[in-house]
Motif scaffolding. Sequence first.
Motif, PDB file in Angstrom:
ATOM      1  N   VAL A 252       0.837  -1.200   0.000  1.00  0.00           N
ATOM      2  CA  VAL A 252       0.000   0.000   0.000  1.00  0.00           C
ATOM      3  C   VAL A 252       0.877   1.258   0.000  1.00  0.00           C
ATOM      4  O   VAL A 252       0.604   2.210  -0.730  1.00  0.00           O
ATOM      5  CB  VAL A 252      -0.957  -0.007   1.213  1.00  0.00           C
ATOM      6  N   ALA A 253       1.942   1.232   0.783  1.00  0.00           N
ATOM      7  CA  ALA A 253       2.853   2.382   0.829  1.00  0.00           C
ATOM      8  C   ALA A 253       3.488   2.625  -0.535  1.00  0.00           C
ATOM      9  O   ALA A 253       3.615   3.773  -0.976  1.00  0.00           O
ATOM     10  CB  ALA A 253       3.929   2.157   1.886  1.00  0.00           C
ATOM     11  N   LEU A 254       3.864   1.560  -1.230  1.00  0.00           N
ATOM     12  CA  LEU A 254       4.453   1.708  -2.562  1.00  0.00           C
ATOM     13  C   LEU A 254       3.424   2.194  -3.578  1.00  0.00           C
ATOM     14  O   LEU A 254       3.749   2.966  -4.477  1.00  0.00           O
ATOM     15  CB  LEU A 254       5.071   0.387  -3.035  1.00  0.00           C
ATOM     16  N   ALA A 255       2.190   1.745  -3.439  1.00  0.00           N
ATOM     17  CA  ALA A 255       1.131   2.168  -4.361  1.00  0.00           C
ATOM     18  C   ALA A 255       0.850   3.659  -4.235  1.00  0.00           C
ATOM     19  O   ALA A 255       0.331   4.274  -5.166  1.00  0.00           O
ATOM     20  CB  ALA A 255      -0.148   1.376  -4.103  1.00  0.00           C
ATOM     21  N   CYS A 256       1.228   4.240  -3.111  1.00  0.00           N
ATOM     22  CA  CYS A 256       1.005   5.665  -2.867  1.00  0.00           C
ATOM     23  C   CYS A 256       2.297   6.473  -3.008  1.00  0.00           C
ATOM     24  O   CYS A 256       2.377   7.591  -2.498  1.00  0.00           O
ATOM     25  CB  CYS A 256       0.429   5.855  -1.466  1.00  0.00           C
ATOM     26  N   HIS A 257       3.275   5.918  -3.671  1.00  0.00           N
ATOM     27  CA  HIS A 257       4.567   6.596  -3.822  1.00  0.00           C
ATOM     28  C   HIS A 257       4.883   6.772  -5.305  1.00  0.00           C
ATOM     29  O   HIS A 257       4.651   5.868  -6.110  1.00  0.00           O
ATOM     30  CB  HIS A 257       5.664   5.770  -3.146  1.00  0.00           C
TER      31      HIS A 257
END
Length: 132
Positions: free
Chosen positions: A46-51
């Motif tokens: 999720v963190a990567l999807a928002c980066h």
Amino acid sequence: ALRGDVQRFARHRFASKVFEHALALCSDEERNGLASQVLARPGFVVALACHNFGIDIIRALLDLPQVSKQVQMLLVKSSGRVSRDRFGTELMLELGLGKQQPKRVLDLTRELGLAERTAYDAAVASIAIGGA
């Protein structure tokens, strides 16, 4: 070398490109190893999807049949958070999981209504002028 600090490399401007190509071109064993390291950390997908650089890693993971379903499941579970992010919204729309923003629909409706109202007012004015 990428396995040394997966979180850092996946978010780094240049290292993320190397990571992305590794997921696309390395042997199945190495791809699965990198993918499992990303999936092993709670919330990391999720963190990567928002980066801005991490989103490319998620796209590369979605291209891997072994982990694609798991990545999609994690994104769907956290769709509220992902959809509030600029990069996450783009990804969710690509996957067909996003929603059209109500404000945009409302703005479009207002624009159409305004255009229709303007045409109506012009027609009424022309009738009034012609009838007088």
